[in-house]
Scaffold this motif. Structure first.
Motif, mmCIF file in Angstrom:
data_model
loop_
_atom_site.group_PDB
_atom_site.id
_atom_site.type_symbol
_atom_site.label_atom_id
_atom_site.label_comp_id
_atom_site.label_asym_id
_atom_site.label_seq_id
_atom_site.Cartn_x
_atom_site.Cartn_y
_atom_site.Cartn_z
ATOM 1 N N UNK A 191 -3.641 -1.306 12.887
ATOM 2 C CA UNK A 191 -2.652 -0.566 13.670
ATOM 3 C C UNK A 191 -1.249 -1.130 13.464
ATOM 4 N N UNK A 192 -1.035 -1.704 12.298
ATOM 5 C CA UNK A 192 0.268 -2.249 11.947
ATOM 6 C C UNK A 192 0.968 -1.292 10.985
ATOM 7 N N UNK A 193 2.127 -0.782 11.367
ATOM 8 C CA UNK A 193 2.821 0.211 10.551
ATOM 9 C C UNK A 193 3.186 -0.316 9.167
ATOM 10 N N UNK A 194 3.671 -1.553 9.101
ATOM 11 C CA UNK A 194 4.063 -2.112 7.811
ATOM 12 C C UNK A 194 2.856 -2.259 6.891
ATOM 13 N N UNK A 195 1.769 -2.791 7.440
ATOM 14 C CA UNK A 195 0.556 -2.945 6.636
ATOM 15 C C UNK A 195 0.062 -1.587 6.148
ATOM 16 N N UNK A 196 0.107 -0.583 7.012
ATOM 17 C CA UNK A 196 -0.373 0.739 6.615
ATOM 18 C C UNK A 196 0.509 1.349 5.533
ATOM 19 N N UNK A 197 1.789 1.052 5.566
ATOM 20 C CA UNK A 197 2.687 1.554 4.524
ATOM 21 C C UNK A 197 2.317 0.961 3.172
ATOM 22 N N UNK A 198 2.135 -0.363 3.128
ATOM 23 C CA UNK A 198 1.728 -1.020 1.884
ATOM 24 C C UNK A 198 0.344 -0.536 1.448
ATOM 25 N N UNK A 199 -0.528 -0.390 2.432
ATOM 26 C CA UNK A 199 -1.897 0.036 2.144
ATOM 27 C C UNK A 199 -1.920 1.446 1.547
ATOM 28 N N UNK A 200 -1.094 2.344 2.091
ATOM 29 C CA UNK A 200 -1.030 3.698 1.567
ATOM 30 C C UNK A 200 -0.528 3.725 0.137
ATOM 31 N N UNK A 201 0.466 2.875 -0.163
ATOM 32 C CA UNK A 201 0.980 2.791 -1.539
ATOM 33 C C UNK A 201 -0.101 2.288 -2.488
ATOM 34 N N UNK A 202 -0.849 1.279 -2.050
ATOM 35 C CA UNK A 202 -1.897 0.719 -2.895
ATOM 36 C C UNK A 202 -3.014 1.722 -3.143
ATOM 37 N N UNK A 203 -3.392 2.472 -2.114
ATOM 38 C CA UNK A 203 -4.414 3.498 -2.289
ATOM 39 C C UNK A 203 -3.922 4.582 -3.252
ATOM 40 N N UNK A 204 -2.657 4.953 -3.113
ATOM 41 C CA UNK A 204 -2.097 5.944 -4.014
ATOM 42 C C UNK A 204 -2.111 5.482 -5.459
ATOM 43 N N UNK A 205 -1.803 4.201 -5.687
ATOM 44 C CA UNK A 205 -1.824 3.638 -7.043
ATOM 45 C C UNK A 205 -3.240 3.684 -7.617
ATOM 46 N N UNK A 206 -4.222 3.356 -6.764
ATOM 47 C CA UNK A 206 -5.617 3.366 -7.222
ATOM 48 C C UNK A 206 -6.035 4.763 -7.656
ATOM 49 N N UNK A 207 -5.713 5.772 -6.844
ATOM 50 C CA UNK A 207 -6.078 7.142 -7.195
ATOM 51 C C UNK A 207 -5.284 7.639 -8.401
ATOM 52 N N UNK A 208 -4.022 7.242 -8.481
ATOM 53 C CA UNK A 208 -3.207 7.664 -9.623
ATOM 54 C C UNK A 208 -3.764 7.093 -10.921
ATOM 55 N N UNK A 209 -4.219 5.838 -10.886
ATOM 56 C CA UNK A 209 -4.826 5.233 -12.074
ATOM 57 C C UNK A 209 -6.079 6.001 -12.490
ATOM 58 N N UNK A 210 -6.858 6.446 -11.505
ATOM 59 C CA UNK A 210 -8.050 7.240 -11.813
ATOM 60 C C UNK A 210 -7.668 8.599 -12.394
ATOM 61 N N UNK A 211 -6.614 9.194 -11.859
ATOM 62 C CA UNK A 211 -6.144 10.479 -12.388
ATOM 63 C C UNK A 211 -5.770 10.337 -13.860
ATOM 64 N N UNK A 212 -4.997 9.295 -14.177
ATOM 65 C CA UNK A 212 -4.574 9.064 -15.550
ATOM 66 C C UNK A 212 -5.778 8.841 -16.452
#
Length: 220
Positions: A191-212
């Motif tokens: 429930x930490x906004x900063x952690x969730x922001x970083x976490x969302x970016x990391x999840x996006x990178x993981x999915x983007x790598x799979x897309x590529x």
């Protein structure tokens, strides 16, 4: 349980996160559904259910419906068939008897989880002051959510990666999907906004790598 308050307007970064998640997971679902053997298609159908859940949560964070709890639950309901597809993927090479036993146990588990999160310890989803969306589930329900990831998604990813002939693609699948799963656990439990922001970016990178990785290569 953490108190969540509703902010006034949508956080468009949060909307973009869930919308991008729905689109990217849908693309991966299509690639797996169109592949062979059946194990990969089962995994793809599980991803399609996950994409549907992301799409519903996109509606939630964009429109802020009055029935927020109901719409949040609908996203989880959309994922329920995906849990069975992932379990079916993980047990693809098992004997039919053992597979049926595991799927029966999974069915009972999901019923218990649904009853707990809906009637015994109802979730209270909401938004932080910065507009980040939180499921705000009871700790026991969160534990069951995490167990769902560990018992179905991770074994399914491992099983799928073993059936992919291109080694670099198999390793990418294993690492990036598991990274996204870990991020999913953080998404549910922190429930930490900063952690969730970083976490969302990391999840996006993981999915983007799979897309590529899957733009030019089919699984299998």
């Amino acid at each position: 349980m953490t108190d969540i308050i509703n902010s006034v307007s949508p956080n468009y970064g949060v909307v973009a996160f869930f919308a991008a998640g729905a689109v990217m997971v849908a693309f991966l679902a299509w690639r797996f559904i169109s592949a062979s053997p059946q194990q990969l298609r089962l995994f793809g159908f599980g991803l399609a259910c996950l994409s549907a859940a992301f799409a519903i949560w996109t509606f939630v964070v964009w429109n802020r419906p009055d029935s927020l709890t109901l719409w949040t639950a609908l996203g989880l309901v959309a994922f329920l068939p995906g849990y069975f597809f992932f379990m079916r993927t993980a047990t693809y090479n098992w004997t039919q008897k053992n597979r049926n036993i595991v799927l029966a146990i999974a069915g009972v588990y999901l019923i218990v989880l649904f009853v707990l999160r809906t009637f015994v310890y109802p979730s209270e989803p909401g938004f932080s002051e910065r507009g980040l969306f939180y499921f705000n589930a009871h700790p026991l329900v969160l534990l069951l959510y995490v167990f769902s990831f560990a018992s179905a998604l991770m074994p399914a990813v491992y099983s799928v990666s073993q059936s992919i002939s291109l080694r670099w693609l198999a390793r990418t699948t294993l690492v990036c999907f598991n990274l996204a799963i870990v991020c999913g656990v953080v998404l549910l439990t922190s429930y930490d906004d900063d952690l969730q922001t970083y976490n969302g970016c990391l999840m996006g990178i993981a999915f983007l790598a799979l897309i590529v990785a899957y733009l030019r290569h089919k699984p299998g």
